[in-house]
Design an enzyme around this catalytic site. Structure first.
Site, PDB file in Angstrom:
ATOM      1  N   LEU A  34       0.810  -1.212   0.000  1.00  0.00           N
ATOM      2  CA  LEU A  34       0.000   0.000   0.000  1.00  0.00           C
ATOM      3  C   LEU A  34       0.844   1.263   0.000  1.00  0.00           C
ATOM      4  CD1 LEU A  34      -2.871  -0.914   2.517  1.00  0.00           C
ATOM      5  CD2 LEU A  34      -3.004  -0.796   0.025  1.00  0.00           C
ATOM      6  N   TYR A  39       9.858   5.243   7.389  1.00  0.00           N
ATOM      7  CA  TYR A  39       9.431   4.496   8.566  1.00  0.00           C
ATOM      8  C   TYR A  39       9.431   2.992   8.328  1.00  0.00           C
ATOM      9  CZ  TYR A  39       5.156   4.053   5.886  1.00  0.00           C
ATOM     10  OH  TYR A  39       4.253   3.779   4.884  1.00  0.00           O
ATOM     11  N   VAL A  42       3.720  -0.441   4.415  1.00  0.00           N
ATOM     12  CA  VAL A  42       2.370  -0.850   4.785  1.00  0.00           C
ATOM     13  C   VAL A  42       1.867  -1.824   3.732  1.00  0.00           C
ATOM     14  CG1 VAL A  42       0.010  -0.124   5.270  1.00  0.00           C
ATOM     15  CG2 VAL A  42       1.928   1.353   5.919  1.00  0.00           C
ATOM     16  N   ASP A 149       2.541  16.106  10.777  1.00  0.00           N
ATOM     17  CA  ASP A 149       2.916  15.532   9.480  1.00  0.00           C
ATOM     18  C   ASP A 149       1.711  15.450   8.549  1.00  0.00           C
ATOM     19  OD1 ASP A 149       4.785  14.583   7.697  1.00  0.00           O
ATOM     20  OD2 ASP A 149       4.662  12.506   8.369  1.00  0.00           O
TER      21      ASP A 149
END
Length: 383
Positions: A34, A39, A42, A149
């Site tokens: 996705l 980070y 997903v 963010d």
């Protein structure tokens, strides 16, 4: 520190003791990627026993602390109860290489999928998104948290018409009042008050500049000094204003909020003239209350001798210009809260001539259009 932030810390310490290790393939069928970023990534997955679709967020253990992982998970699980906030699903575990938690899956992509380059999206659709984001941010702020963010790829779609959107990605969330090192980066989403950190070693521009040669001892010492600031909700207000501009136009009002950016200077000139000579740009001024915000709307709409509008805002109605000036106030302590947006919803934001042009452009694209990577439009990298 609010009760919510204290509770969040306690939950992280408790959940650290019960985090289990398991194999993703034993419990989930992975369907597709996705999204991914600094980070981690997903993945869209289906729980093998329940048949429930969900998004699995993977954090590399080598670059993620257990506490930061648990903080984002617990925040999403227990505090993101607003319908326009992405919520975790109570599943968190570790693998040899990653920390993982499950969250609600948004199957219609994110705002990048509906913002056409140089065109944007339909005005009523934009206002629906603004209304929902206003509620999501206000909920976080009421608990003492700041998102920090807000950008198109962090706003997820639950349907193709943006009738239901969810703000997600809480990795940057901090408690209001937390002292953090200020970092300047070249982007319209970077607040103007962050320019005090421009040139620091941890700002992106100085990282690139450092490759050009050896600096003098005095300059090195200056760059090593870090500017510490307090986390404030006004950061989210600024981002909401920039995001709204991007939704309406498919572009940004300026490349960066610095004193030598011509487009931003044009805006500052218009803003300063609109405010009047007696209203100095005082960053230490007290926040404007709700009644003053409402008065500002009426006062601005009633002005007959308005100063020349900044070129990039000329396509908007007086109502929309008030909206932008409230959220894009260069003075952080006078910047309107996200809920000030509610005062401007329902009326027309785009001038009729510009509306006709945008409608023609949408027809040419067939409502579709290759999605431009807006990170390149912003001239910035990952945050």
């Amino acid at each position: 520190m609010t009760a919510a932030t204290k509770l969040l810390d306690e939950m992280c310490h408790l959940s650290a003791q019960s985090l289990t290790a398991m194999d993703t393939a034993d419990h989930f069928n992975i369907l597709k990627l996705l999204g991914e970023g600094s980070y981690g990534k997903v993945m869209l997955a289906v729980h093998k026993k329940r048949g429930t679709p969900m998004a699995l967020k993977f954090f590399p253990r080598e670059s993620t602390s257990l506490f930061s992982f648990l903080r984002e998970y617990n925040l999403s699980l227990s505090f993101c109860t607003h319908p326009s906030l992405t919520r975790a699903m109570g599943i968190a575990y570790s693998t040899p290489s990653h920390y993982v938690f499950a969250q609600q899956a948004s199957l219609f992509g994110d705002l990048y999928d509906v913002i056409l380059p140089e065109v944007g999206m339909e005005e009523d659709c934009c206002q629906r998104v603004v209304s929902q984001l206003c509620g999501a941010l206000s909920h976080l702020h009421s608990l003492g948290f700041v998102h920090r963010d807000l950008k198109p790829e962090n706003v997820f779609l639950c349907d193709s018409a943006c009738r239901w959107v969810k703000l997600g990605d809480f990795g940057m969330v901090k408690a209001k009042g937390t002292r953090v090192p200020e970092v300047w980066y070249s982007s319209p989403y970077c607040t103007p008050e962050a320019e005090i950190a421009r040139g620091n070693e941890d700002s992106w521009s100085s990282i690139n500049d450092g490759k050009d040669g050896i600096k003098g001892d005095e300059e090195k010492k200056k760059k090593q000094q870090r500017v510490w600031v307090s986390v404030e909700p006004s950061t989210d207000s600024w981002a909401l204003g920039i995001l709204t501009y991007a939704m309406l136009t498919g572009s940004h009002p300026w490349a960066e909020t610095v004193a030598d950016c011509r487009a931003y200077l044009k805006y500052r000139e218009w803003f300063d003239r609109s405010e009047g000579p007696d209203d100095e740009l005082d960053v230490w001024a007290e926040p404007r209350g709700q009644e003053e915000d409402i008065d500002l709307i009426g006062a601005d709409l009633g002005k007959k001798d308005c100063p020349p509008v900044a070129p990039q805002f000329a396509c908007f109605t007086p109502l929309a210009r008030c909206f932008f000036r409230a959220l894009l106030d260069p003075r952080p302590r006078l910047r309107g809260r996200p809920d000030v947006s509610l005062n401007y919803l329902g009326g027309e934001w785009v001038m009729e001539k510009e509306r006709v042009r945008l409608d023609e452009e949408r027809k040419k694209s067939g409502g579709k259009g290759a999605i431009r990577n807006m990170k390149e439009m912003e001239g910035r990298g990952e945050r």
